[in-house]
Design a protein around this motif. Structure first.
Motif, PDB file in Angstrom:
ATOM      1  N   THR A  27       0.815  -1.233   0.000  1.00  0.00           N
ATOM      2  CA  THR A  27       0.000   0.000   0.000  1.00  0.00           C
ATOM      3  C   THR A  27       0.832   1.259   0.000  1.00  0.00           C
ATOM      4  O   THR A  27       0.327   2.357  -0.153  1.00  0.00           O
ATOM      5  CB  THR A  27      -0.912   0.025   1.237  1.00  0.00           C
ATOM      6  OG1 THR A  27      -0.079   0.005   2.401  1.00  0.00           O
ATOM      7  CG2 THR A  27      -1.839  -1.172   1.244  1.00  0.00           C
ATOM      8  N   LYS A  71     -15.584  -1.394   8.862  1.00  0.00           N
ATOM      9  CA  LYS A  71     -15.162  -1.781   7.509  1.00  0.00           C
ATOM     10  C   LYS A  71     -14.968  -3.303   7.511  1.00  0.00           C
ATOM     11  O   LYS A  71     -13.876  -3.840   7.700  1.00  0.00           O
ATOM     12  CB  LYS A  71     -13.859  -1.079   7.122  1.00  0.00           C
ATOM     13  CG  LYS A  71     -13.939   0.442   7.122  1.00  0.00           C
ATOM     14  CD  LYS A  71     -14.877   0.953   6.040  1.00  0.00           C
ATOM     15  CE  LYS A  71     -14.874   2.476   5.995  1.00  0.00           C
ATOM     16  NZ  LYS A  71     -15.750   3.006   4.925  1.00  0.00           N
ATOM     17  N   ALA A  73     -14.967  -5.510   5.284  1.00  0.00           N
ATOM     18  CA  ALA A  73     -14.156  -6.128   4.223  1.00  0.00           C
ATOM     19  C   ALA A  73     -12.670  -5.924   4.447  1.00  0.00           C
ATOM     20  O   ALA A  73     -11.843  -6.451   3.693  1.00  0.00           O
ATOM     21  CB  ALA A  73     -14.558  -5.564   2.858  1.00  0.00           C
ATOM     22  N   ALA A  74     -12.310  -5.160   5.442  1.00  0.00           N
ATOM     23  CA  ALA A  74     -10.894  -4.877   5.678  1.00  0.00           C
ATOM     24  C   ALA A  74     -10.192  -6.107   6.220  1.00  0.00           C
ATOM     25  O   ALA A  74     -10.789  -6.961   6.880  1.00  0.00           O
ATOM     26  CB  ALA A  74     -10.761  -3.717   6.651  1.00  0.00           C
ATOM     27  N   THR A  75      -8.905  -6.184   5.932  1.00  0.00           N
ATOM     28  CA  THR A  75      -8.087  -7.293   6.416  1.00  0.00           C
ATOM     29  C   THR A  75      -6.878  -6.733   7.152  1.00  0.00           C
ATOM     30  O   THR A  75      -6.510  -5.571   6.995  1.00  0.00           O
ATOM     31  CB  THR A  75      -7.625  -8.171   5.239  1.00  0.00           C
ATOM     32  OG1 THR A  75      -6.875  -7.368   4.335  1.00  0.00           O
ATOM     33  CG2 THR A  75      -8.814  -8.788   4.509  1.00  0.00           C
ATOM     34  N   SER A 114      -5.810  -3.097   5.635  1.00  0.00           N
ATOM     35  CA  SER A 114      -5.867  -3.102   4.160  1.00  0.00           C
ATOM     36  C   SER A 114      -7.305  -3.264   3.729  1.00  0.00           C
ATOM     37  O   SER A 114      -8.054  -4.091   4.296  1.00  0.00           O
ATOM     38  CB  SER A 114      -5.013  -4.249   3.602  1.00  0.00           C
ATOM     39  OG  SER A 114      -5.152  -4.324   2.200  1.00  0.00           O
ATOM     40  N   LEU A 115      -7.704  -2.494   2.732  1.00  0.00           N
ATOM     41  CA  LEU A 115      -9.058  -2.581   2.201  1.00  0.00           C
ATOM     42  C   LEU A 115      -8.937  -2.661   0.679  1.00  0.00           C
ATOM     43  O   LEU A 115      -8.483  -1.714   0.031  1.00  0.00           O
ATOM     44  CB  LEU A 115      -9.882  -1.348   2.611  1.00  0.00           C
ATOM     45  CG  LEU A 115     -11.353  -1.370   2.203  1.00  0.00           C
ATOM     46  CD1 LEU A 115     -12.093  -2.534   2.876  1.00  0.00           C
ATOM     47  CD2 LEU A 115     -12.016  -0.030   2.585  1.00  0.00           C
ATOM     48  N   SER A 116      -9.284  -3.843   0.171  1.00  0.00           N
ATOM     49  CA  SER A 116      -9.196  -4.105  -1.279  1.00  0.00           C
ATOM     50  C   SER A 116      -7.788  -3.850  -1.792  1.00  0.00           C
ATOM     51  O   SER A 116      -7.565  -3.244  -2.844  1.00  0.00           O
ATOM     52  CB  SER A 116     -10.220  -3.250  -2.046  1.00  0.00           C
ATOM     53  OG  SER A 116     -11.536  -3.515  -1.602  1.00  0.00           O
ATOM     54  N   GLY A 117      -6.799  -4.276  -1.008  1.00  0.00           N
ATOM     55  CA  GLY A 117      -5.416  -4.151  -1.419  1.00  0.00           C
ATOM     56  C   GLY A 117      -4.820  -2.775  -1.242  1.00  0.00           C
ATOM     57  O   GLY A 117      -3.674  -2.541  -1.641  1.00  0.00           O
ATOM     58  N   THR A 118      -5.574  -1.861  -0.643  1.00  0.00           N
ATOM     59  CA  THR A 118      -5.085  -0.488  -0.431  1.00  0.00           C
ATOM     60  C   THR A 118      -4.984  -0.225   1.068  1.00  0.00           C
ATOM     61  O   THR A 118      -5.834  -0.664   1.847  1.00  0.00           O
ATOM     62  CB  THR A 118      -6.040   0.532  -1.068  1.00  0.00           C
ATOM     63  OG1 THR A 118      -6.162   0.241  -2.469  1.00  0.00           O
ATOM     64  CG2 THR A 118      -5.513   1.954  -0.878  1.00  0.00           C
TER      65      THR A 118
END
Length: 674
Positions: A27, A71, A73-75, A114-118
């Motif tokens: 990121t 969020k 979907a965040a990882t 990270s959220l969708s790779g960002t």
């Protein structure tokens, strides 16, 4: 403390750190590890906004917060619960969603993931408050009133309000911290006696938490301090009174004294000792009354009994001494008077009647023997040692009178003002005199009295009255001779100083009462001296007159000091005070003059008297000076630069300094006619 969570294994921790580091590289967040990531302006351009909620953002330590990630979907989401600018988020961080703050302060929670790779970032602030205990003291006083006394510190002043629970079922009382800081002492009245728990809680607005403490107080209907007790009052001398007391309380004791209006007022003396002595500087020749006052914390005054002094006088008479004193006027149950002579251990008499204020001592009174007396009043007071309070007068002493010839009348007296004070010269009686003697001198404002005792002089017949101001009034004197056995003559006929003054601005007047005895005034002499020292001392016989008008037209007599000399038929003289009669400088200016050559009124001339400096200036109608002179007697002839001045109005200004140095100015106008 932090909320408990199972410690991750070494493997799990390594994996997490690797994942977070991998995310940071992907990121680009690893490029900003040394910036403030809570400031959106400092975040990487390719980062996205994260999000979480927190169950509480303000509270008291220890404060446990719980975060909820919004969020979903965040990882690789981690939380930095005490994030500071420039912190390296490549290491540290927690994946747990609860955290406990144990110390007060302001904290920031940083979310990183990270959220969708960002790279994803989000920040929230937490404020944790301290919970210091408020220092207070509950104090009970009369009437079931309790005062809570606060002592705020820098830490407790950070509270927004203070809550008091009085422990009697009444609603709690909320006060702003500003109210507590200004009042500090908060009252509350209970409806019944008993022991109560008072709880004080400090609170912050909006979060309803703080530190609390509880203290016990015992409430009753009676005062919490005892009554002070006066055990003795002793007049040590004419200027000092000693007041002894005892007290079982701990509150300060104030000394109060009765004033001329009959009110007890604080003297400024106080004490916190359980017993002691107040030393009071006062006029002990007059009755003085006192009380002791103490106050409980609520300000309720508790006073002792009223204690009043006794003033004793003694007069020596033939073969006896007469005592008198003011009867006791203080409070309490009167027991008796006890009279002591010459410091004896036993009284010479006891008097049970409170209204009695006199006693005659006839027990072996000898001539030229000193007798000193004290009168002691005793008041019933069960709280005092011995059950009584004693009031002791200052000693009063007289010299006993024996037998012998009573002195005859004083043969002569003369009073004269010398060196600004009256001076008396007396001639003692022809019979009844002794080598040791005294003259008692009385003074009045007129021959008719009343005469008040002024002084007693020993073994001399000359007295100088330095308390008099003979330039302000006449003083009359009467003297009594007393021999060494204390036998006295009759008071002499009065003699009076000659008082010189002025009833008008142009004359002097003086009093007619005789300064001689047995002679009267045969005639008066007026003595006058030019105050400026330009004329020798002069005297003028004015017969029996008491009024004199000097010649005011004499220019030498602007300021004259006068003195009157009273003369008796046998040549005795008595001087008055000095008196200065002063005349103001005089200025005369004409309203018109006619410089037409007819020999009359040819000059504008200013005349007067009592000048030593002179200045005349004449102005035309435009205010321009056209003539000036400093020569007295010189005038203006109506010429300007050798030309005839125009008829009309002109203005003059005269400045003078008189013979006594006083300056004055006169302005005016006049008419020039031809």
């Amino acid at each position: 403390m932090n909320t408990y969570r199972k410690k991750p294994s070494v493997y799990e921790a390594s994996v997490w750190r690797w994942n977070l580091f991998f995310v940071l590289i992907l990121t680009g967040l690893n490029q900003v590890l040394a910036q403030d990531l809570c400031d959106k302006a400092q975040r990487p351009a390719n980062s996205v906004e994260g999000g979480f909620t927190v169950n509480v953002t303000r509270g008291c330590a220890p404060l446990t917060v719980r975060v909820t990630n919004t969020k979903t979907a965040a990882t690789s989401v981690k939380y930095f619960y005490e994030y500071t600018a420039n912190a390296n988020i490549a290491t540290g961080g927690l994946d747990q969603t609860s955290y406990t703050y144990t110390k007060p302060g302001k904290y920031r929670i940083l979310q990183a993931g990270s959220l969708s790779g960002t790279g994803m970032l989000f920040c929230q602030e937490i404020e944790v408050f301290d919970t210091p205990l408020v220092d207070f003291t509950p104090q009970a006083c009369a009437g079931r009133v309790v005062i809570v006394d606060f002592k705020l510190t820098d830490e407790t002043r950070k509270y927004d309000k203070i809550r008091i629970s009085w422990g009697d079922g009444t609603p709690f009382q909320d006060l702003t911290i500003a109210e507590v800081a200004t009042q500090t002492r908060i009252p509350h009245t209970y409806t019944s006696n008993g022991n109560y728990s008072v709880t004080v809680l400090g609170l912050y607005n909006g979060i309803n938490c703080g530190g609390s403490s509880t203290k016990q107080v015992t409430v009753g209907a009676t005062a919490s301090v005892s009554q002070p007790v006066v055990t003795a009052l002793t007049a040590r001398d004419d200027k000092t009174i000693l007041l002894q007391y005892q007290f079982t309380g701990s509150a300060p004791i104030e000394l109060h004294q009765k004033d001329a209006g009959g009110n007890f007022v604080a003297t400024g003396q106080n004490s916190t000792a359980s017993s002691g002595t107040f030393t009071i500087s006062t006029d002990a020749r007059k009755e003085q009354c006192f009380r002791l006052v103490t106050k409980d914390v609520c300000g309720n005054a508790i006073a002792s009994e009223d204690i009043c002094s006794i003033v004793t006088t003694a007069v020596a008479e033939k073969k006896q001494n007469s005592l008198s004193w003011n009867t006791y006027s203080g409070s309490g149950t009167f027991l008796r008077y006890r009279i002591f002579r010459n410091g004896g251990a036993a009284p010479i008499t006891n008097i049970a009647a409170r209204a009695t204020g006199a006693y005659i001592d006839t027990d072996n009174i000898d001539c030229n023997t000193q007798y000193c007396y004290t009168v002691v009043a005793e008041i019933n007071n069960p709280a005092a040692p011995g059950g009584r309070t004693s009031i002791t007068s200052a000693p009063t002493c007289v010299t006993g009178l024996g037998t012998g010839d009573i002195p005859g009348d004083v043969r002569s007296t003369l009073v004269s003002v010398e060196d600004n004070y009256p001076r008396l010269v007396m001639t003692g009686p022809a019979v009844g005199t002794t080598p040791q003697y005294s003259f008692a001198i009385g003074r009045a404002d007129s021959p008719n009295g009343p005469f008040r005792a002024l002084n007693t002089i020993q073994n001399t017949n000359v007295f100088r009255d330095e308390t008099a101001q003979p330039s302000k009034q006449s003083y009359c004197y009467q003297v009594t001779y007393q021999n060494n056995c204390g036998l006295k003559s009759n008071p002499s006929a009065p003699v009076c100083t000659v008082w010189l003054t002025s009833k008008t601005a142009t004359a002097i007047d003086w009093t007619a009462d005789s300064p001689f005895f047995p002679q009267n005034v045969a005639f008066y002499t007026v003595e006058f001296i030019d105050s400026l020292g330009r004329q020798a001392r002069q005297q003028m016989n004015v017969g029996g007159n008491t009024h004199f008008e000097p010649d005011l037209d004499d220019p030498r007599l602007q300021a004259v000091r006068f003195r009157i000399i009273a003369n008796s038929a046998n040549g005795s003289v008595s001087y008055s005070n000095f008196f200065e009669l002063r005349q103001n400088a005089r200025i005369f200016a004409p309203d018109v003059f006619t410089p037409n050559g007819d020999g009359q009124n040819e000059e504008f001339k200013v005349v007067g008297k009592y000048w030593k400096k002179f200045s005349l200036t004449i102005f035309n109608r435009w205010g321009e000076p056209i003539f000036t002179t400093t020569e007295a007697g010189r005038g203006w002839n109506g010429m300007i630069n050798g030309q005839l001045a125009e008829p009309g109005n002109y203005i003059y200004r005269v400045e003078i300094e008189d013979n006594t140095g006083v300056q004055s100015v006169k302005r005016g106008s006049f008419l020039l006619m031809r």
